[in-house]
Design an enzyme around this catalytic site. Structure first.
Site, PDB file in Angstrom:
ATOM      1  N   SER A  67      -7.644  -5.664   4.876  1.00  0.00           N
ATOM      2  CA  SER A  67      -8.301  -5.352   3.600  1.00  0.00           C
ATOM      3  C   SER A  67      -8.657  -6.584   2.764  1.00  0.00           C
ATOM      4  CB  SER A  67      -7.414  -4.398   2.780  1.00  0.00           C
ATOM      5  OG  SER A  67      -7.182  -3.215   3.490  1.00  0.00           O
ATOM      6  N   THR A 124     -10.312  -7.274  -5.390  1.00  0.00           N
ATOM      7  CA  THR A 124     -11.619  -7.111  -6.045  1.00  0.00           C
ATOM      8  C   THR A 124     -12.168  -5.719  -5.739  1.00  0.00           C
ATOM      9  OG1 THR A 124     -12.518  -8.228  -4.107  1.00  0.00           O
ATOM     10  CG2 THR A 124     -12.320  -9.549  -6.105  1.00  0.00           C
ATOM     11  N   ASP A 167       0.824  -1.211   0.000  1.00  0.00           N
ATOM     12  CA  ASP A 167       0.000   0.000   0.000  1.00  0.00           C
ATOM     13  C   ASP A 167       0.860   1.265   0.000  1.00  0.00           C
ATOM     14  OD1 ASP A 167      -2.335   1.404  -0.035  1.00  0.00           O
ATOM     15  OD2 ASP A 167      -2.667   1.298   2.125  1.00  0.00           O
ATOM     16  N   HIS A 222       2.349   3.541  -9.019  1.00  0.00           N
ATOM     17  CA  HIS A 222       2.131   2.100  -9.245  1.00  0.00           C
ATOM     18  C   HIS A 222       3.324   1.491  -9.986  1.00  0.00           C
ATOM     19  CE1 HIS A 222      -1.709   2.414  -7.462  1.00  0.00           C
ATOM     20  NE2 HIS A 222      -2.256   3.136  -8.417  1.00  0.00           N
ATOM     21  N   ARG A 241     -12.124   1.485  -8.266  1.00  0.00           N
ATOM     22  CA  ARG A 241     -11.484   2.777  -8.554  1.00  0.00           C
ATOM     23  C   ARG A 241     -11.884   3.213  -9.960  1.00  0.00           C
ATOM     24  NH1 ARG A 241      -5.529   2.594  -5.692  1.00  0.00           N
ATOM     25  NH2 ARG A 241      -6.283   1.675  -3.753  1.00  0.00           N
ATOM     26  N   ASN A 280     -10.304  -2.990  -5.302  1.00  0.00           N
ATOM     27  CA  ASN A 280      -9.570  -2.007  -6.114  1.00  0.00           C
ATOM     28  C   ASN A 280     -10.265  -1.787  -7.458  1.00  0.00           C
ATOM     29  OD1 ASN A 280      -6.310  -3.227  -5.067  1.00  0.00           O
ATOM     30  ND2 ASN A 280      -7.500  -1.526  -4.241  1.00  0.00           N
TER      31      ASN A 280
HETATM   32  C1  FPP Z   1      -2.159   0.215  -3.323  1.00  0.00           C
HETATM   33  O1  FPP Z   1      -1.690   1.542  -3.207  1.00  0.00           O
HETATM   34  C2  FPP Z   1      -1.530  -0.403  -4.491  1.00  0.00           C
HETATM   35  C3  FPP Z   1      -2.230  -0.944  -5.532  1.00  0.00           C
HETATM   36  C4  FPP Z   1      -3.705  -0.977  -5.584  1.00  0.00           C
HETATM   37  C5  FPP Z   1      -1.516  -1.518  -6.722  1.00  0.00           C
HETATM   38  C6  FPP Z   1      -0.333  -2.369  -6.361  1.00  0.00           C
HETATM   39  C7  FPP Z   1       0.313  -2.864  -7.588  1.00  0.00           C
HETATM   40  C8  FPP Z   1       1.645  -2.978  -7.733  1.00  0.00           C
HETATM   41  C9  FPP Z   1       2.608  -2.647  -6.662  1.00  0.00           C
HETATM   42  C10 FPP Z   1       2.227  -3.546  -8.988  1.00  0.00           C
HETATM   43  C11 FPP Z   1       2.438  -5.031  -8.803  1.00  0.00           C
HETATM   44  C12 FPP Z   1       3.137  -5.624  -9.950  1.00  0.00           C
HETATM   45  C13 FPP Z   1       3.110  -6.946 -10.257  1.00  0.00           C
HETATM   46  C14 FPP Z   1       4.007  -7.401 -11.357  1.00  0.00           C
HETATM   47  C15 FPP Z   1       2.283  -7.954  -9.588  1.00  0.00           C
HETATM   48  P1  FPP Z   1      -2.728   2.743  -3.245  1.00  0.00           P
HETATM   49  O2  FPP Z   1      -2.944   3.152  -4.666  1.00  0.00           O
HETATM   50  O3  FPP Z   1      -3.975   2.359  -2.508  1.00  0.00           O
HETATM   51  O4  FPP Z   1      -1.930   3.834  -2.473  1.00  0.00           O
HETATM   52  P2  FPP Z   1      -2.544   4.987  -1.551  1.00  0.00           P
HETATM   53  O5  FPP Z   1      -3.097   4.300  -0.326  1.00  0.00           O
HETATM   54  O6  FPP Z   1      -1.356   5.823  -1.271  1.00  0.00           O
HETATM   55  O7  FPP Z   1      -3.586   5.715  -2.375  1.00  0.00           O
END
Ligand code: FPP
Length: 226
Positions: A178, A48, A2, A19, A53, A50
């Site tokens: 979560s 699921t 996260d 990301h 968004r 996510n």
């Molecule tokens: C949550 O942070 C992160 C995600 C929903 C996406 C995670 C995906 C990756 C790290 C890429 C993975 C790659 C592979 C190859 C499997 P957030 O967007 O909720 O962050 P925030 O809480 O700061 O808004």
């Protein structure tokens, strides 16, 4: 994993930049785990929930996951002999991502090394609902009307044959799971860090291993037999 969005926003950049940095951090994490005794690791990459968004962000996350799996994860599967599992609602994922997942599954078929588990399109509630449906179907076919046991339920989860997590490490400051493996984490040791996922560093895992080693685990019993 996260905190990607906040990491990008702090630098005045779009969330997609975070990301991408998150995916690079995941590659560093795989390298770091290679140097430890950890045999199984799960990366919770996309839930699921996510999926709720906005379309742009969902498209960008799934695009980044597809690209990194295909360009960076796929080549090391055979090289490092990794076993691999993808868990989640595969029917919710776009075709190009499913193609890479299929390729990687085929490549890893006979591998014997550490297991990388990618939770993509994963939700613990969906996993349990799916398990219940699988069991109902089996029971109907076998005309078995005995009550469902906890063992049967666990065997019908996507994580069948994967040990329950010893430890869970969440980045980004929130102290919650979560919808991550609600049944499998019943006795997991939970670690939380305020660090944002793109700032992942090998030391983070080493610290968890060190703390974990100090914990007396009794799985609900007393410590007499452990
Ligand atoms: C949550 O942070 C992160 C995600 C929903 C996406 C995670 C995906 C990756 C790290 C890429 C993975 C790659 C592979 C190859 C499997 P957030 O967007 O909720 O962050 P925030 O809480 O700061 O808004």
């Amino acid at each position: 994993m996260d905190g990607n969005g906040r990491w990008a926003q702090r630098q005045g950049m779009p969330r997609s930049y975070g990301h991408e940095a998150g995916a690079k951090a995941l590659l560093r994490a795989i390298d770091a785990i290679d140097e430890t005794d950890i045999e199984y690791v799960t990366f919770y990459a996309f839930s699921t929930d996510n999926n709720n968004r906005n379309n742009d962000e969902v498209g960008s996350i799934l695009g980044i996951i597809t690209y990194f799996l295909s360009e960076y994860v796929k080549p090391i599967i055979s090289e490092r002999n990794y076993r691999v599992r993808f868990i989640g609602e595969m029917r919710m994922l776009p075709e190009p991502l499913l193609d890479v997942i299929n390729d990687i599954n085929n490549l890893a078929l006979n591998n014997k090394g550490k297991m990388l588990v990618f939770a993509i399109g994963y939700g613990g509630d969906y996993e349990v609902a799916n398990a219940v449906n699988v069991i109902i179907k089996q029971k109907n076919m076998l005309l078995d009307d005995k009550p469902v046991t906890p063992e049967e339920l666990k065997k019908a989860l996507y994580t069948v044959n994967i040990p329950d997590p010893d430890a869970v490490l969440r980045y980004g400051g929130y102290k919650r799971l979560s919808n991550f493996m609600p049944l499998q984490t019943a006795y997991s040791e939970l670690f939380f860090t305020d660090k944002l996922w793109p700032d992942f560093d090998k030391e983070d895992i080493l610290k968890v291993i060190e703390e974990f080693a100090k914990i007396k685990r009794n799985f609900g019993g007393n410590n007499d037999n452990v």
